[in-house]
Motif scaffolding. Sequence first.
Motif, PDB file in Angstrom:
ATOM      1  N   GLU A 151      -0.908  -3.133  10.963  1.00  0.00           N
ATOM      2  CA  GLU A 151       0.146  -3.866  10.286  1.00  0.00           C
ATOM      3  C   GLU A 151       1.098  -4.446  11.317  1.00  0.00           C
ATOM      4  N   THR A 152       1.063  -5.789  11.472  1.00  0.00           N
ATOM      5  CA  THR A 152       1.889  -6.430  12.496  1.00  0.00           C
ATOM      6  C   THR A 152       2.784  -7.514  11.919  1.00  0.00           C
ATOM      7  N   ARG A 153       2.783  -7.694  10.580  1.00  0.00           N
ATOM      8  CA  ARG A 153       3.582  -8.760  10.012  1.00  0.00           C
ATOM      9  C   ARG A 153       5.070  -8.495  10.222  1.00  0.00           C
ATOM     10  N   THR A 154       5.787  -9.536  10.600  1.00  0.00           N
ATOM     11  CA  THR A 154       7.226  -9.413  10.782  1.00  0.00           C
ATOM     12  C   THR A 154       7.991 -10.181   9.701  1.00  0.00           C
ATOM     13  N   THR A 155       7.266 -10.924   8.842  1.00  0.00           N
ATOM     14  CA  THR A 155       7.921 -11.696   7.795  1.00  0.00           C
ATOM     15  C   THR A 155       8.583 -10.776   6.775  1.00  0.00           C
ATOM     16  N   MET A 156       9.618 -11.296   6.134  1.00  0.00           N
ATOM     17  CA  MET A 156      10.307 -10.537   5.098  1.00  0.00           C
ATOM     18  C   MET A 156       9.779 -10.877   3.702  1.00  0.00           C
ATOM     19  N   THR A 157       8.681 -11.626   3.628  1.00  0.00           N
ATOM     20  CA  THR A 157       8.091 -11.987   2.341  1.00  0.00           C
ATOM     21  C   THR A 157       7.711 -10.714   1.582  1.00  0.00           C
ATOM     22  N   PRO A 158       8.074 -10.606   0.304  1.00  0.00           N
ATOM     23  CA  PRO A 158       7.732  -9.399  -0.463  1.00  0.00           C
ATOM     24  C   PRO A 158       6.222  -9.207  -0.567  1.00  0.00           C
ATOM     25  N   ILE A 159       5.775  -7.977  -0.388  1.00  0.00           N
ATOM     26  CA  ILE A 159       4.359  -7.630  -0.491  1.00  0.00           C
ATOM     27  C   ILE A 159       4.214  -6.536  -1.541  1.00  0.00           C
ATOM     28  N   THR A 160       3.316  -6.750  -2.493  1.00  0.00           N
ATOM     29  CA  THR A 160       3.039  -5.756  -3.525  1.00  0.00           C
ATOM     30  C   THR A 160       1.562  -5.396  -3.468  1.00  0.00           C
ATOM     31  N   SER A 161       1.260  -4.122  -3.660  1.00  0.00           N
ATOM     32  CA  SER A 161      -0.134  -3.691  -3.702  1.00  0.00           C
ATOM     33  C   SER A 161      -0.734  -4.026  -5.056  1.00  0.00           C
ATOM     34  N   SER A 173      -5.343  -4.254  -1.763  1.00  0.00           N
ATOM     35  CA  SER A 173      -5.212  -5.682  -1.498  1.00  0.00           C
ATOM     36  C   SER A 173      -3.768  -6.103  -1.740  1.00  0.00           C
ATOM     37  N   ALA A 174      -3.311  -7.095  -0.986  1.00  0.00           N
ATOM     38  CA  ALA A 174      -1.898  -7.475  -1.021  1.00  0.00           C
ATOM     39  C   ALA A 174      -1.650  -8.649  -1.953  1.00  0.00           C
ATOM     40  N   ASP A 175      -0.571  -8.549  -2.708  1.00  0.00           N
ATOM     41  CA  ASP A 175      -0.016  -9.635  -3.507  1.00  0.00           C
ATOM     42  C   ASP A 175       1.245 -10.090  -2.785  1.00  0.00           C
ATOM     43  N   VAL A 176       1.279 -11.342  -2.362  1.00  0.00           N
ATOM     44  CA  VAL A 176       2.314 -11.827  -1.446  1.00  0.00           C
ATOM     45  C   VAL A 176       3.266 -12.761  -2.178  1.00  0.00           C
ATOM     46  N   GLY A 177       4.554 -12.555  -1.971  1.00  0.00           N
ATOM     47  CA  GLY A 177       5.545 -13.479  -2.512  1.00  0.00           C
ATOM     48  C   GLY A 177       6.126 -13.010  -3.817  1.00  0.00           C
ATOM     49  N   GLY A 178       6.662 -13.943  -4.559  1.00  0.00           N
ATOM     50  CA  GLY A 178       7.342 -13.610  -5.795  1.00  0.00           C
ATOM     51  C   GLY A 178       8.834 -13.854  -5.688  1.00  0.00           C
ATOM     52  N   GLY A 179       9.290 -14.170  -4.481  1.00  0.00           N
ATOM     53  CA  GLY A 179      10.680 -14.528  -4.288  1.00  0.00           C
ATOM     54  C   GLY A 179      10.830 -16.032  -4.433  1.00  0.00           C
ATOM     55  N   GLY A 180      11.308 -16.676  -3.367  1.00  0.00           N
ATOM     56  CA  GLY A 180      11.507 -18.119  -3.422  1.00  0.00           C
ATOM     57  C   GLY A 180      10.246 -18.918  -3.203  1.00  0.00           C
ATOM     58  N   GLY A 181       9.281 -18.368  -2.445  1.00  0.00           N
ATOM     59  CA  GLY A 181       8.070 -19.107  -2.132  1.00  0.00           C
ATOM     60  C   GLY A 181       6.994 -18.926  -3.179  1.00  0.00           C
TER      61      GLY A 181
END
Length: 324
Positions: free
Chosen positions: A171-181, A256-264
């Motif tokens: 796990e190397t992501r540095t983004t603050m994008t919300p991640i949901t399993s 598996s990852a569900d990405v986003g859900g905020g502004g993007g």
Amino acid sequence: MDQQGMDKRRLAVLVGCNYPNTRNELHGCVNDVLAMKETLLTRFGFKQDDMEVLTDEPESKVKPTGANIKAALRRMVDKAQAGSGDVLFFHYSGHGTRIPSGHPFKKDEAIVPCDFNLITDIDFRELVNQLPKGTSFTMISDSCHSGGLIDNEKEQIGPYSVSDDKPLAMETRTTMTPITSRALPFKTVLDHLSSLTGISTSDIGTHLLELFGGDAGLKFRLPAMDLMDLLEKMTARERHVDAGILLSGCQADETSADVGGGGGKAYGAFSNAIQTVLKENGGALKNKQLVMMARDVLERLGFQQHPCLYCSDQNADATFLSQP
């Protein structure tokens, strides 16, 4: 295109479950299937009339319940013609889970429709067994624990037969994008079903039969001996001529990852990786190539999930969706 390519029918069922306004809500699943629908139309020669799209958006007339998903898949199989080379495709984005199989140290994989009427790996095996000869069934499942979702399908790329020597991605992501399993633990599924039936038992089949009756999965409807006979017949099939092709978003023991859900714009990590690979490579890709490239995309972005491929040896080297 040759005459055989012109005569092939291309059929698809696309399912996206976001579980809106529930504690299990996801955000990218409907976007996944809409992006795939566009790709099928513009790149792979599918026609609008040969696709069924089931989502749980409020305005959707047909919800992706377990019964509705299985009915759509059955309609697709019934349309396929023996010897035609017809291409059947199923894309699922939503929650996945693992349930007790009845055997020690083994669990069955399942997808979680919007009504929690689980569709298991045994149901998908039974579907593949019904395919007319000379057709193919490709399944992309962007869900947790999706490795092995077609029971007894031969592993080509997975935890036990990795095609290269690269270490597993960290796990190397540095983004603050919300991640949901996209995982629902067995206890979560069981507690939800128990709240609906009011029955105090840990046997998930009891709840599913109470709620869905004949629409419940094969694993829960068949007596133990009949199920054993079915599984033995599945095991006896020649896997090198099997028509099922599973591209899973992760290994059976991964999420598996569900990405986003905020502004993007939200999306599934695996679905997005597939779209990225297809956009970066205009020509036809083999199933094996597509999965390995998707693995590379996810590793590059720092996701800790490993897409897998389950199919016959022949289909591992076949072109994804028989792209002309």
